[in-house]
Design a protein around this motif. Structure first.
Motif, PDB file in Angstrom:
ATOM      1  N   HIS A 168     -40.050   4.592  -2.373  1.00 26.83           N
ATOM      2  CA  HIS A 168     -39.267   5.791  -2.051  1.00 26.83           C
ATOM      3  C   HIS A 168     -39.891   7.055  -2.638  1.00 26.83           C
ATOM      4  O   HIS A 168     -40.010   8.069  -1.959  1.00 26.83           O
ATOM      5  N   LEU A 200     -42.267  12.233   5.065  1.00 29.32           N
ATOM      6  CA  LEU A 200     -40.908  12.209   5.614  1.00 29.32           C
ATOM      7  C   LEU A 200     -40.606  13.477   6.397  1.00 29.32           C
ATOM      8  O   LEU A 200     -40.053  13.430   7.503  1.00 29.32           O
ATOM      9  N   TRP A 215     -42.435  13.512   9.642  1.00 35.68           N
ATOM     10  CA  TRP A 215     -41.787  12.620  10.624  1.00 35.68           C
ATOM     11  C   TRP A 215     -40.558  13.292  11.228  1.00 35.68           C
ATOM     12  O   TRP A 215     -40.321  13.215  12.429  1.00 35.68           O
ATOM     13  N   ARG A 216     -39.788  13.955  10.373  1.00 37.08           N
ATOM     14  CA  ARG A 216     -38.589  14.635  10.888  1.00 37.08           C
ATOM     15  C   ARG A 216     -39.011  15.710  11.900  1.00 37.08           C
ATOM     16  O   ARG A 216     -38.410  15.843  12.966  1.00 37.08           O
ATOM     17  N   SER A 218     -36.170   9.423  13.746  1.00 35.08           N
ATOM     18  CA  SER A 218     -34.808   9.259  13.223  1.00 35.08           C
ATOM     19  C   SER A 218     -34.666   8.119  12.226  1.00 35.08           C
ATOM     20  O   SER A 218     -33.655   8.050  11.539  1.00 35.08           O
ATOM     21  N   TRP A 219     -35.631   7.181  12.212  1.00 36.22           N
ATOM     22  CA  TRP A 219     -35.422   5.949  11.434  1.00 36.22           C
ATOM     23  C   TRP A 219     -36.661   5.578  10.623  1.00 36.22           C
ATOM     24  O   TRP A 219     -37.784   5.776  11.075  1.00 36.22           O
ATOM     25  N   VAL A 220     -36.414   5.012   9.443  1.00 35.59           N
ATOM     26  CA  VAL A 220     -37.516   4.443   8.657  1.00 35.59           C
ATOM     27  C   VAL A 220     -37.168   2.982   8.373  1.00 35.59           C
ATOM     28  O   VAL A 220     -36.096   2.684   7.830  1.00 35.59           O
ATOM     29  N   GLU A 257     -31.619   5.936   7.978  1.00 35.39           N
ATOM     30  CA  GLU A 257     -31.585   7.093   8.878  1.00 35.39           C
ATOM     31  C   GLU A 257     -32.338   8.231   8.181  1.00 35.39           C
ATOM     32  O   GLU A 257     -32.060   8.556   7.024  1.00 35.39           O
ATOM     33  N   LEU A 258     -33.316   8.811   8.877  1.00 33.44           N
ATOM     34  CA  LEU A 258     -34.284   9.702   8.224  1.00 33.44           C
ATOM     35  C   LEU A 258     -33.647  10.957   7.612  1.00 33.44           C
ATOM     36  O   LEU A 258     -33.964  11.334   6.484  1.00 33.44           O
ATOM     37  N   TYR A 287     -31.781  10.242   4.494  1.00 28.27           N
ATOM     38  CA  TYR A 287     -32.765   9.716   3.519  1.00 28.27           C
ATOM     39  C   TYR A 287     -33.475  10.887   2.828  1.00 28.27           C
ATOM     40  O   TYR A 287     -33.590  10.933   1.602  1.00 28.27           O
ATOM     41  N   ILE A 288     -33.921  11.863   3.640  1.00 29.74           N
ATOM     42  CA  ILE A 288     -34.595  13.037   3.068  1.00 29.74           C
ATOM     43  C   ILE A 288     -33.639  13.787   2.148  1.00 29.74           C
ATOM     44  O   ILE A 288     -34.004  14.209   1.041  1.00 29.74           O
TER      45      ILE A 288
END
Length: 627
Positions: free
Chosen positions: A271, A280, A283-284, A289-291, A388-389, A392-393
């Motif tokens: 993490h 991260l 990616w967003r 949307s998912w990791v 869920e991204l 998570y961020i």
């Protein structure tokens, strides 16, 4: 002259705010202070302020070991920068956790366990098929993260675990299987998008000093198994400092007085590595949307991925833990909702040896027991997570990627004043939900273990001691589980697959099904399998079938022997009729026989490929294989 040197040292120290007491705690450091850069002096100050003056006790006079002294601070700089909050934070947390451990504090005090909410799926039913389709649509918005910091020593294998064959019918290693599965998901997901789809699913591998170079070598020498090299990112985890006592004194390396002893921090590091890498946010920005997080040697995992992503998307879970039904008291953590007397709640993995006493202590006198389904109501955590991204961020921005840690010192005696050997803080990837707010949607997805879970983690000797009826989780078990899953999937699709026979390899009794394998691009979902298999098909127990290729259709096939089909994407092949040959036999191998390659020894068998029908289709067109 000496006086001025001393004066200038005192002068320099006072400018740096290192007062008399601090300075006098490490006279050997003071003698050498002129060797250090301003940054190194700051680090020295940090060590003195956190009570680590013992590290300088053995330092030699200036002029002796000067390069080693500088190297010591290079290591300190690495340890400081690779840990969220730096070394001061590490030492502070260590003191708190060591005090709790010494006092015997129970981390679950004040918490009452209950069964959380989640989805329990039945392979092949309408619900399952719908979730699989939803997951395939959503897959192009996912990134995959493989945690692969470990070597195969526990398996009796000297290489990296991801290089082990998932099965020996084709010899495909775990890493190849994972990459081919992600590529197949990428392609299947893009088919749902109208027009051109250029989305490439990102794939991150967390490595360690032990595995980094060998993982890179495996990828480069196999052209990344068909993935674009830019799709793959390796993030290397650093080790953390070892601790010598309850005061969190950093331990010196027994072989070098100018080095701190270090050990791995655990896969929870993934993490903070993702957070500090900046991936991260990129990616967003790319619309993901998912990791998905997964571990290195579960050869069945991708059977579960499409439906599990479908559950995450449909239920809008912030955290979705993949799980399997678990027997009460089985040695696998249970996913549990914990509610504290102060109102806090979390859904978290509770280790099996903690779950039973926790239940007994909170009004469940029988502890962890099976319900009417024959399983514990607390599903078994298999350490595969879908996050869920966005949330998570948000969470990592608050925590800096730090995960709740634990310490597990081995004490010399009941007084708990000294350790048998140095310890360190550890963290686990699945403890991420511990810091989430109560509004977080944390759920689970249960699928049958035969479909989704066959980790390879035990060596033959340990596996042979597993009580009969429990899974061995060895290389033997892992390979046989692939054939069992594929046979049961084909059965569900209407193929008449013969029953298995029981055999013993490396002291483990396992079911031997027909040796059936296929490339992920042949069939990723149950709907794909049903689409590729038609008519009345049968496969005998002694058969082997390996399908490499996308457009291979099995129609009215009666197989009693071995068949291998390899076809390019533009070749459409229909396989049918009666295929009969001497096939393959399975021969026992003794795991102590050093003349046999390690990857076969750990399994206890080798395939003797006596006779097979093998066809390669390297030209586009339509073909029929009907002997």
């Amino acid at each position: 002259m000496a006086v001025t040197a001393l004066d200038s040292t005192t002068d320099m120290l006072s400018k740096l705010g290192i007062g008399g007491d601090l300075a006098s705690s490490a006279p050997n450091l003071l003698k050498n202070i002129h060797l250090l850069s301003p940054e190194q002096i700051e680090l020295a100050k940090l060590l003195l302020e956190t009570g680590q003056s013992h590290l300088f006790q053995h330092w030699a006079e200036p002029g002796v070991d000067d390069e080693e002294k500088k190297a010591f601070f290079d290591q300190i700089a690495r340890l400081n920068s690779s840990y969220p909050g730096g070394l001061a934070s590490y030492i502070k947390t260590a003191r708190e956790l060591l005090a709790d451990s010494k006092a015997g504090r129970n981390p679950f005090d004040g918490f009452t366990p209950s069964v959380p909410t989640g989805e329990v799926l039945t392979f092949g039913d309408e619900n399952f098929i719908n979730f699989e389709e939803a997951g395939i649509r959503e897959a192009q918005k996912a990134a995959f993260v493989l945690v692969a910091g470990g070597l195969g020593e526990r398996l009796g294998y000297n290489g990296i675990k991801v290089a082990l064959p998932r099965e020996t019918t084709t010899g495909t290693c775990f890493l190849q299987h994972y990459i081919e599965s992600i590529l197949a998901l990428q392609e299947a997901s893009c088919k749902f998008t109208q027009g051109e789809c250029q989305k490439k699913i990102p794939f991150v591998i967390m490595t360690s000093d032990d595995t980094h170079l060998r993982t890179l070598q495996l990828l480069e020498s196999n052209s990344y198994f068909g993935m674009e090299p830019t799709q793959v990112k390796l993030l290397k985890q650093e080790k953390v400092a070892c601790l010598d006592d309850n005061d969190a004194s950093l331990a010196l390396d027994p072989h070098n007085k100018y080095r701190i002893q270090t050990k791995p921090h655990g896969h929870g590091d993934v993490h903070s590595l993702l957070y500090s890498s900046g991936l991260l946010n990129s990616w967003r920005d790319a619309g993901l949307s998912w990791v998905l997080f997964f571990q290195d040697t579960n050869g069945l995992l991708f059977n579960a991925i499409p439906a599990a992503i479908g559950v995450s998307a449909t239920k809008q879970y912030h955290v979705n833990s993949l799980a399997v039904p678990r027997k009460a008291k089985e040695a696998i953590g249970g996913i549990t909702r914990l509610t504290h007397s102060d109102g806090r709640t979390m859904v978290i993995n509770v280790e099996y040896n903690q779950l039973d006493p926790l239940l007994r202590a909170t009004g469940n006198p029988d502890g962890d027991v099976n319900d009417e389904t024959g399983y514990s109501p607390f599903p078994g955590n298999i350490n595969q997570l879908i996050l869920e991204l966005g949330s998570y961020i948000e969470e990592l921005t608050k925590t800096g990627g730090a995960i709740k840690e634990f310490v597990n010192p081995k004490y010399k005696d009941a007084s708990k004043t000294s350790f048998k050997s140095s310890t360190r803080l550890e963290c686990m990837m699945q403890d991420y939900p511990k810091t989430l707010p109560p509004t977080a949607r944390v759920g689970f997805t249960v699928m049958d273990a035969w479909l989704a879970y066959a980790p390879v983690k035990n060596n033959p000797e340990d596996a042979a001691k597993v009580p009969k009826g429990n899974p061995y989780h060895s290389a033997t078990f892992g390979e046989m589980a692939v054939y069992r899953a594929n046979s049961l999937i084909l059965r569900k699709a209407g193929v008449e697959v013969a029953d298995p026979v029981l055999k013993v390899f490396n002291g483990q009794e396992v079911e031997v099904w027909p040796l059936i394998t296929w490339q992920p691009k042949w069939a990723l979902t149950f709907a794909d399998v049903k689409n590729k298999v038609h008519g009345s098909c049968s496969i005998s127990q002694r058969s082997a079938m390996a399908i490499k290729g996308r457009n291979v259709f099995v129609e009215d096939l009666s197989l009693d022997g071995a068949v291998l089909i390899d076809a390019i994407d533009d070749a459409e092949v229909k396989v049918g009729g009666s295929i009969q040959n001497k096939g393959w036999s399975i021969e026992n191998v003794d795991y102590k026989d050093t003349s046999v390659p390690e990857e076969l020894r750990t399994r206890g068998f080798r395939l003797n490929k006596i006779e097979q029908l093998e066809k390669n289709y390297s030209e586009p067109g339509k073909f029929c294989l009907k002997p």
